[in-house]
Design a protein around this motif. Structure first.
Motif, PDB file in Angstrom:
ATOM      1  N   ASP A 208     -30.929  18.899 -45.196  1.00  0.00           N
ATOM      2  CA  ASP A 208     -29.990  18.971 -44.091  1.00  0.00           C
ATOM      3  C   ASP A 208     -30.180  17.768 -43.163  1.00  0.00           C
ATOM      4  O   ASP A 208     -31.122  17.711 -42.378  1.00  0.00           O
ATOM      5  N   GLY A 210     -28.588  16.906 -40.606  1.00  0.00           N
ATOM      6  CA  GLY A 210     -28.486  17.283 -39.196  1.00  0.00           C
ATOM      7  C   GLY A 210     -29.827  17.724 -38.645  1.00  0.00           C
ATOM      8  O   GLY A 210     -30.253  17.282 -37.575  1.00  0.00           O
ATOM      9  N   ALA A 211     -30.520  18.598 -39.400  1.00  0.00           N
ATOM     10  CA  ALA A 211     -31.811  19.108 -38.946  1.00  0.00           C
ATOM     11  C   ALA A 211     -32.840  17.978 -38.889  1.00  0.00           C
ATOM     12  O   ALA A 211     -33.622  17.883 -37.944  1.00  0.00           O
ATOM     13  N   ALA A 214     -32.381  15.866 -35.899  1.00  0.00           N
ATOM     14  CA  ALA A 214     -32.767  16.491 -34.635  1.00  0.00           C
ATOM     15  C   ALA A 214     -34.257  16.389 -34.377  1.00  0.00           C
ATOM     16  O   ALA A 214     -34.718  16.482 -33.248  1.00  0.00           O
TER      17      ALA A 214
ATOM     18  N   PRO B 258     -26.672  21.834 -36.554  1.00  0.00           N
ATOM     19  CA  PRO B 258     -27.241  20.502 -36.335  1.00  0.00           C
ATOM     20  C   PRO B 258     -26.283  19.441 -36.870  1.00  0.00           C
ATOM     21  O   PRO B 258     -25.827  19.521 -38.001  1.00  0.00           O
ATOM     22  N   ILE B 259     -25.959  18.476 -36.031  1.00  0.00           N
ATOM     23  CA  ILE B 259     -25.035  17.421 -36.437  1.00  0.00           C
ATOM     24  C   ILE B 259     -25.800  16.107 -36.473  1.00  0.00           C
ATOM     25  O   ILE B 259     -26.505  15.778 -35.528  1.00  0.00           O
ATOM     26  N   PRO B 260     -25.696  15.371 -37.605  1.00  0.00           N
ATOM     27  CA  PRO B 260     -26.431  14.109 -37.685  1.00  0.00           C
ATOM     28  C   PRO B 260     -26.092  13.206 -36.511  1.00  0.00           C
ATOM     29  O   PRO B 260     -24.920  13.034 -36.175  1.00  0.00           O
TER      30      PRO B 260
END
Lengths: 330, 326
Positions: A208, A210-211, A214, B258-260
């Motif tokens: 992921d 996105g994760a 973050a 969660p967005i990159p």
């Protein structure tokens, strides 16, 4: 300052090579992401480094923790590092916990092994750890069994167990993949808070992006047993240069903007028994030339500070246009 | 246009295990759901595990009989499970599961499995059937030579294509997809999502798309219903609900993706975990995790009411939606 250094790590199962020479480093206190699709070898890299692979795996190369070699080292010296200086948490917390022992006893086991605590001090420390990872009413729940905790709480217990040895490096292997969205957000928040508070380094293995974005400062993208691109997270996410990295970003559906067709990567990951001669990604790559199918690109440092293994990286201008089309402003 | 599928006050209770002191209270997995699906429309059902979304999907197909409430397909009440009329109707409504390997027979070739519904529903046989199977395989992007293969010889994405081809064999008017891309890698997931979108456009199949992945749901669905603990808490068009979520739960859900390139800060973090459906909190089921719960939320469960044009939400705080939309 380099804490762990992996050099030319190779792994084969029954003669089939799945890792073809991984080079990566983790500095003290740093958060590094390891990204890739299933079967690309991201988990195997760290399982091999910590000597956790089954006996049929052949491991070669070098893994050093502050100069101490782990590959081929005596079991006792590996065990002093594993769980103590380097801890690991896995995707499925409920299968990593022993169902017939209370969570308190399981945490105390690591405390006894790695910190030499006993008696009341050990129990108090177990309660403190559970409290630190956000288990409510920790003093009472320390005596409960894993099935009495929900999935998200089991992952918190696993994190508490990992922290018991006060590790310098935490390896989190898909720690939020099995969890619900709102719980995933909680665990990501917990991991970044813990890192801030303890100053430990972290390797975050995930598919992921996105994760990973973050949590991490640096990211390595893996494909078919090799690292194909690595660098600092912000420039990599803004301008991915390897066509595979670019493809991963393009394939993610967006939560805002217009609903366009998704841009998939055509084809599938190559069979490790029948790897292409040249670049492993060439059969799926839109930019591949005849040269790519014959010759394998090495991971080489680039002028912009990142490492890249590609003969035809995504050009700068094109990515800027792609960015307008695909990406969300930070 | 009349509705293809209409669900009214659907409730599904599961009995808990019997304890020493008699029956334990029933778990209301789905608790009063109303839905309308028009022909060719795609409805997304979003929620966390245990929210009742899969149970709802099974009830919409008549596989799981509702404890109370009704489902009407094409204006007629759903016939009882396993009845001849229900079996005949199943040709018009198909199901795609999350795990394609579990949904396929390991000992049958791909072509045989895709052709099986044609045989069961007596739609085609012999050369006509082989022709139809070839056509279906082409539609979902499988090569003709793969027809003689077995499921274990295909990749995950290809297996899911087989399941989709098999579901399309009877030219259904309704497709219920339960987490169809969750087990697939991102790059393969995009291939299957595009395939579903294309099929929807070319065949005009109505679809119920059950998923926990908001990004995929937004990309494929016209309309979205968010479920929490067996009830729909918000319903709106897919563009509206993700751009301007109104219900506090939807807002947390959208912000948790969660967005990159986006940092963790500024996200809404919910306290605690989804409660046990067997011990449903009094009042609004979401109030123990809600950041803005008022005393009224502890007492009465808010009904699902229109809060703006073509959108409904169940929240006491949304009496004046304009304030929140701002």
């Amino acid at each position: 300052m380099t804490f762990v250094s992996i050099r030319d790590l190779k792994v084969a199962f029954d003669g089939v090579h799945v890792l073809h020479g991984i080079d990566l480093t983790v500095a003290r206190g740093e958060a590094v992401g390891l990204v890739g699709e299933s079967g690309c070898g991201k988990s195997v890299t760290w399982l091999a480094a910590l000597g956790l692979l089954p006996g049929k795996a052949t491991v070669s190369g070098s893994v050093t923790v502050e100069g101490q070699q782990l590959i081929g080292a005596a079991r006792a010296s590996v065990e002093a590092v594993r769980g103590g200086r380097i801890a690991m948490i896995f995707q499925d917390p409920s299968s990593s916990l022993n169902p017939v022992r209370t969570v308190g006893r399981q945490i105390c086991e690591s405390l006894a092994l790695h910190r030499g605590l006993d008696g009341r001090a050990r129990r108090a420390e177990a309660v403190r750890l559970l409290d630190m990872v956000g288990i409510p009413d920790a003093a009472r729940r320390v005596d409960l069994y894993p099935h009495e905790f929900s999935g998200g709480q089991c992952q918190r217990v696993m994190i508490a167990m990992a922290l018991a040895g006060e590790p310098d490096l935490l390896i989190a292997d898909e720690p939020t993949t099995a969890l619900d969205a709102t719980i995933q957000a909680q665990i990501l928040d917990l991991l970044s808070t813990l890192r801030r508070e303890t100053g430990m380094a972290m390797v975050f293995i995930s598919h992921d992006l996105g994760a990973v974005g973050a949590i991490c400062e640096r990211v390595n993208v893996m494909y078919a047993g090799r690292i194909v691109e690595s660098g600092d997270i912000a420039p990599m996410f803004e301008r991915p240069r390897h066509p595979y990295t670019q493809g991963l970003f393009d394939a993610i559906p967006r939560l805002d903007g217009t609903r366009n067709r998704l841009i998939p990567i055509t084809g599938t990951v190559p069979d490790p028994r029948r790897m292409p001669d040249g670049c492993a990604f060439a059969p799926r790559c839109t930019k591949a030339s005849a040269f790519c199918t014959d010759t394998r690109p090495d991971l080489k440092p680039q002028t912009d500070g990142r490492d890249l293994a590609c003969f035809h990286p995504v050009a700068h201008q094109q990515t800027v246009a792609g960015e307008e089309r695909r990406r969300i402003p930070a | 246009m009349s509705a293809l599928l209409q669900a009214r006050d659907l409730v599904r209770c599961y009995e808990g295990p019997k304890s020493l002191f008699g029956k334990s209270p029933a778990v209301r997995a789905v608790d009063g759901v109303n839905l309308t699906l028009r022909p060719g429309e795609t409805l997304g059902i979003v929620g966390e595990s245990g929210s009742g979304k899969s149970t709802l999907g099974r009830m919409l197909l008549g596989i799981d009989p509702p404890t109370s409430g009704t489902v009407a397909f094409d204006g007629e009440a759903m016939p009882p499970l396993q009845s001849p009329r229900w079996r005949a109707l199943r040709a018009q409504m198909q199901l795609v599961y999350q795990d394609p390997l579990a949904a396929l027979d390991r000992r049958l070739t791909i072509a045989d499995q895709i052709g099986e519904p044609l045989e069961i529903h007596r739609l085609a046989k012999g050369a006509e059937r082989s022709e139809r199977v070839r056509d279906l395989m082409a539609q979902v992007g499988l090569r003709q030579d793969q027809g003689d293969r077995y499921p274990h010889e295909l990749s995950g994405g290809q297996r899911q294509r087989v399941v989709i081809a098999r579901a399309l064999a009877t030219s259904p008017r309704l497709l219920v997809c339960d987490e169809p891309v969750s087990a697939l890698d991102v790059s393969i997931q995009a291939q299957v999502v595009n395939l579903l979108r294309d099929l929807q456009e070319s065949h005009g199949i109505a679809m119920v798309f059950i998923s926990h992945d908001l990004k995929v749901v937004r990309n494929i669905c016209d309309h979205v219903a968010v479920m929490y603990l067996g009830r729909i808490v918000e319903e709106a068009s897919s563009d509206e609900i993700f751009a301007h979520p109104l219900h506090p739960y939807t807002r947390a859900l959208v912000s948790s993706v969660p967005i990159p390139g986006k940092p963790l800060t500024g996200r809404i973090l919910l306290k605690g975990e989804p409660p046990n459906p067997a011990q449903r909190p009094a009042g609004c089921a979401f109030h123990p995790r809600c950041g803005s719960a008022k005393p009224a939320c502890h007492v009465a469960a808010p009904p699902l009411e229109p809060v703006a044009l073509a959108r409904r939400a169940a929240c006491h705080l949304l009496v004046s939606p304009q304030d929140h939309a701002a």
